[in-house]
Design a protein around this motif. Structure first.
Motif, PDB file in Angstrom:
ATOM      1  N   ILE A   1     -17.882   6.657   7.593  1.00 52.63           N
ATOM      2  CA  ILE A   1     -18.307   5.350   8.139  1.00 52.63           C
ATOM      3  C   ILE A   1     -17.703   5.073   9.532  1.00 52.63           C
ATOM      4  O   ILE A   1     -16.741   5.043   9.784  1.00 52.63           O
ATOM      5  CB  ILE A   1     -17.800   4.132   7.315  1.00 52.63           C
TER       6      ILE A   1
ATOM      7  N   ARG B   1     -16.467  -3.454  -6.495  1.00 53.24           N
ATOM      8  CA  ARG B   1     -15.748  -2.883  -5.294  1.00 53.24           C
ATOM      9  C   ARG B   1     -15.253  -1.330  -4.961  1.00 53.24           C
ATOM     10  O   ARG B   1     -14.544  -1.306  -4.070  1.00 53.24           O
ATOM     11  CB  ARG B   1     -14.699  -3.788  -4.974  1.00 53.24           C
ATOM     12  N   SER B   2     -15.656  -0.556  -6.203  1.00 55.63           N
ATOM     13  CA  SER B   2     -15.121   0.744  -5.831  1.00 55.63           C
ATOM     14  C   SER B   2     -16.343   1.704  -5.955  1.00 55.63           C
ATOM     15  O   SER B   2     -16.510   2.647  -6.895  1.00 55.63           O
ATOM     16  CB  SER B   2     -14.338   1.215  -7.148  1.00 55.63           C
ATOM     17  N   PRO B   3     -17.236   1.691  -4.810  1.00 54.69           N
ATOM     18  CA  PRO B   3     -18.432   2.463  -4.971  1.00 54.69           C
ATOM     19  C   PRO B   3     -17.962   3.755  -4.453  1.00 54.69           C
ATOM     20  O   PRO B   3     -18.949   4.738  -4.858  1.00 54.69           O
ATOM     21  CB  PRO B   3     -19.524   1.700  -3.733  1.00 54.69           C
ATOM     22  N   TYR B   4     -17.141   3.941  -3.814  1.00 57.67           N
ATOM     23  CA  TYR B   4     -16.580   5.391  -3.531  1.00 57.67           C
ATOM     24  C   TYR B   4     -15.469   5.995  -4.172  1.00 57.67           C
ATOM     25  O   TYR B   4     -15.105   7.241  -3.792  1.00 57.67           O
ATOM     26  CB  TYR B   4     -16.377   5.530  -1.990  1.00 57.67           C
ATOM     27  N   SER B   5     -15.059   5.629  -5.110  1.00 61.52           N
ATOM     28  CA  SER B   5     -13.718   6.076  -5.735  1.00 61.52           C
ATOM     29  C   SER B   5     -13.703   5.601  -7.269  1.00 61.52           C
ATOM     30  O   SER B   5     -14.587   4.615  -7.789  1.00 61.52           O
ATOM     31  CB  SER B   5     -12.697   5.552  -5.152  1.00 61.52           C
TER      32      SER B   5
ATOM     33  N   GLU C   1       0.726  -1.106   0.089  1.00 67.05           N
ATOM     34  CA  GLU C   1       0.118   0.014   0.100  1.00 67.05           C
ATOM     35  C   GLU C   1       0.738   1.276   0.095  1.00 67.05           C
ATOM     36  O   GLU C   1       0.661   2.156  -0.483  1.00 67.05           O
ATOM     37  CB  GLU C   1      -0.887  -0.078   1.349  1.00 67.05           C
TER      38      GLU C   1
ATOM     39  N   PHE D   1      -9.527  -1.654   0.283  1.00 65.59           N
ATOM     40  CA  PHE D   1      -9.595  -1.141  -1.082  1.00 65.59           C
ATOM     41  C   PHE D   1     -11.096  -0.298  -1.109  1.00 65.59           C
ATOM     42  O   PHE D   1     -11.034   0.765  -1.902  1.00 65.59           O
ATOM     43  CB  PHE D   1      -9.399  -2.142  -2.106  1.00 65.59           C
ATOM     44  N   GLY D   2     -12.280  -0.773  -0.813  1.00 70.10           N
ATOM     45  CA  GLY D   2     -13.370  -0.278  -0.901  1.00 70.10           C
ATOM     46  C   GLY D   2     -13.669   1.103  -0.390  1.00 70.10           C
ATOM     47  O   GLY D   2     -14.750   1.644  -0.725  1.00 70.10           O
ATOM     48  N   LEU D   3     -12.795   1.249   0.577  1.00 64.50           N
ATOM     49  CA  LEU D   3     -13.077   2.612   1.300  1.00 64.50           C
ATOM     50  C   LEU D   3     -12.235   3.858   0.488  1.00 64.50           C
ATOM     51  O   LEU D   3     -12.366   4.849   0.874  1.00 64.50           O
ATOM     52  CB  LEU D   3     -12.520   2.713   2.607  1.00 64.50           C
ATOM     53  N   LYS D   4     -11.489   3.248  -0.416  1.00 65.67           N
ATOM     54  CA  LYS D   4     -10.603   4.334  -1.181  1.00 65.67           C
ATOM     55  C   LYS D   4     -11.463   5.455  -1.675  1.00 65.67           C
ATOM     56  O   LYS D   4     -12.405   5.148  -2.199  1.00 65.67           O
ATOM     57  CB  LYS D   4      -9.692   3.484  -2.470  1.00 65.67           C
TER      58      LYS D   4
END
Lengths: 232, 226
Positions: free
Chosen positions: A212, A193-197, A111, B99-102
């Motif tokens: 959250i 998997r990318s609901p916010y970006s 990361e 990853f989903g929080l990105k």
């Protein structure tokens, strides 16, 4: 690759950007050095850094194992056609570079590496470089190297079971087809998997900041597994 | 609770018509989708969170059209794929879950707390810093689910979640699905998994041939398969 849990050597604590920069400088230096003895000293110094990082020499050797035949071949070809000094220089240089690069990935969280790469590529945005895409590609490469290796092994086993030899084409074709199929599924998963970006960094229309709070994940499931992970 | 309306949906891939005029409203908490291979059930599942956009017709999630509001729909409907290996995109367990929080730009401490919480719920806490490829099949499926649930969708669609698992792991994942509080839509061949569900929809050759409570719908499915 990922740093082992609980290991926190000075090398582990160095920021990712510093390690990447050191790697770039060392790599450039190694290419410029023309004396095999100095490169051999650099190799020893790199092995010293493995020790400093608490990584065994055995693990260091594992980083070179996949390249061993190539290194032997290069050494022989260069030695027979050019000179044994040049052969030593070339082989030691490649080995040192591979070990140094592996040391960076072994002591840095992926990361952090990806964030450093994205940060470093930021200024190149104006030239059409998309740092988010490069970062994601880097992450996917780290993630899927072992998966593709596993698939290659499965194909080899299936071919052996059917009495087929070790023809590289017979391995490569199904492996490429499987990998392409997997790439489509992975792209779907990234979207899902990318609901916010926008994982590809193409879209400026990101959602508003959203909070959250811990303890609010909507599930009461509490399952404990006692399984050990598979051996690598 | 999320309501998904499927209105006159047809789905074509070149000349193959995978779905032929589907009209459904999904509002129950646990819905099972069954059908033979190639019956259109997985295609149907992918329509529910906008991974696929219908060739004709409309899919609305709480009134949001999946063709126009893909991201907003995916905030409401999560998707767990059949093969978790294709869904896990980061090399380390905790990084993958995060990853989903990105894009949310959460402070590191809060993000870490969320990751820890969801991993602990699924017994993956001890593997937080492990390479994801070293997990067992069942653990990978749970990691895939954790990666979806951390974004707090109201509804989760599972595409054959137990197909690649051994009996022990399949039972474990089944238990996890049974205990979820979100709306759950499961595409599966595992009829045991569906026995306590509220509603079962049976697909055949791109059409719905039964839509009922488990007893009646599964009996119709078994009869059709003979």
């Amino acid at each position: 690759m990922t740093p082992e849990a609980g290991t926190l050597s000075p090398l582990h604590r160095l920021p990712a950007w510093a390690k990447l920069m050191a790697l770039a400088i060392a790599g450039t230096g190694l290419v410029l050095i023309g004396d095999w003895r100095l490169v051999a000293a650099a190799l020893l110094a790199t092995l010293g850094l493995y020790r400093l990082a608490g990584i065994s020499q055995r693990k260091a050797f594992q980083q070179l194992r996949p390249l061993m035949w190539l290194l032997v071949l290069l050494f022989l070809v260069q030695g027979l056609w050019q000179s044994w000094e040049l052969a030593s220089l070339v082989v030691l240089r490649i080995a040192t570079l591979v070990l140094a690069a592996a040391l960076v990935t072994l002591t840095t969280r992926s990361e952090a590496l990806i964030a450093a790469i994205e940060g470093a590529l930021g200024p190149f945005r104006r030239f059409g470089v998309n740092p988010a895409k490069v970062g994601l590609a880097f992450s996917l490469a780290l993630r899927f190297i072992p998966v593709i290796g596993q698939q290659a092994q499965e194909i080899r086993d299936a071919q052996r079971a059917r009495g087929l030899g070790t023809n590289p084409v017979a391995l490569a074709l199904p492996l490429i087809l499987r990998t392409l199929k997997m790439a489509g599924d992975v792209a779907d998963a990234i979207d899902a998997r990318s609901p916010y970006s926008d994982p590809y960094g193409d879209d400026d229309d990101l959602p508003p900041r959203f909070v959250i709070e811990p303890g609010t994940i909507n599930t009461r499931t509490s399952c404990k597994t006692a399984e050990a992970p598979q051996k690598t | 609770m999320t309501t998904i309306e499927v209105k006159g949906v047809h789905q074509r891939f070149d000349t193959f018509e995978a779905l032929r005029g589907i009209d459904l409203t999904l509002a129950e908490r646990r819905i099972g989708i069954v059908g033979s291979n190639g019956s259109g059930k997985s295609t149907f599942a992918r329509l529910l969170n906008g991974l696929l956009v219908p060739t004709s017709g409309q899919v609305l999630v709480d009134g949001l059209d999946t063709a126009r509001s893909g991201k907003a729909v995916r905030r409401k409907v999560g998707f767990v794929f059949q093969n978790p290996d294709n869904q896990i995109v980061f090399p380390v367990v905790e990084e993958d879950v995060a990853f989903g929080l990105k894009g949310l730009k959460l402070p590191a401490a809060q993000r870490g707390a969320l990751v820890e919480e969801v991993l602990d719920r699924y017994g993956l806490g001890p593997f937080r810093q492990h390479p994801s490829h070293t997990l067992s099949g069942g653990q990978k499926q749970l990691l895939a689910l954790a990666g979806v649930l951390i974004t707090r969708p109201d509804c989760v669609v599972f595409d054959e979640p137990t197909t690649l698992l051994d009996l022990r792991n399949a039972r474990h994942v089944t238990k996890v699905i049974e205990e979820m509080e979100e709306t759950v839509i499961v595409v599966t061949h595992d009829l045991q998994l569906l026995k306590e569900f509220d509603r079962i929809i049976v697909f055949d050759e791109g059409r719905v041939i039964a839509d009922d409570e488990p007893g009646a719908a599964l009996a119709r499915y078994v009869e059709r398969m003979q």
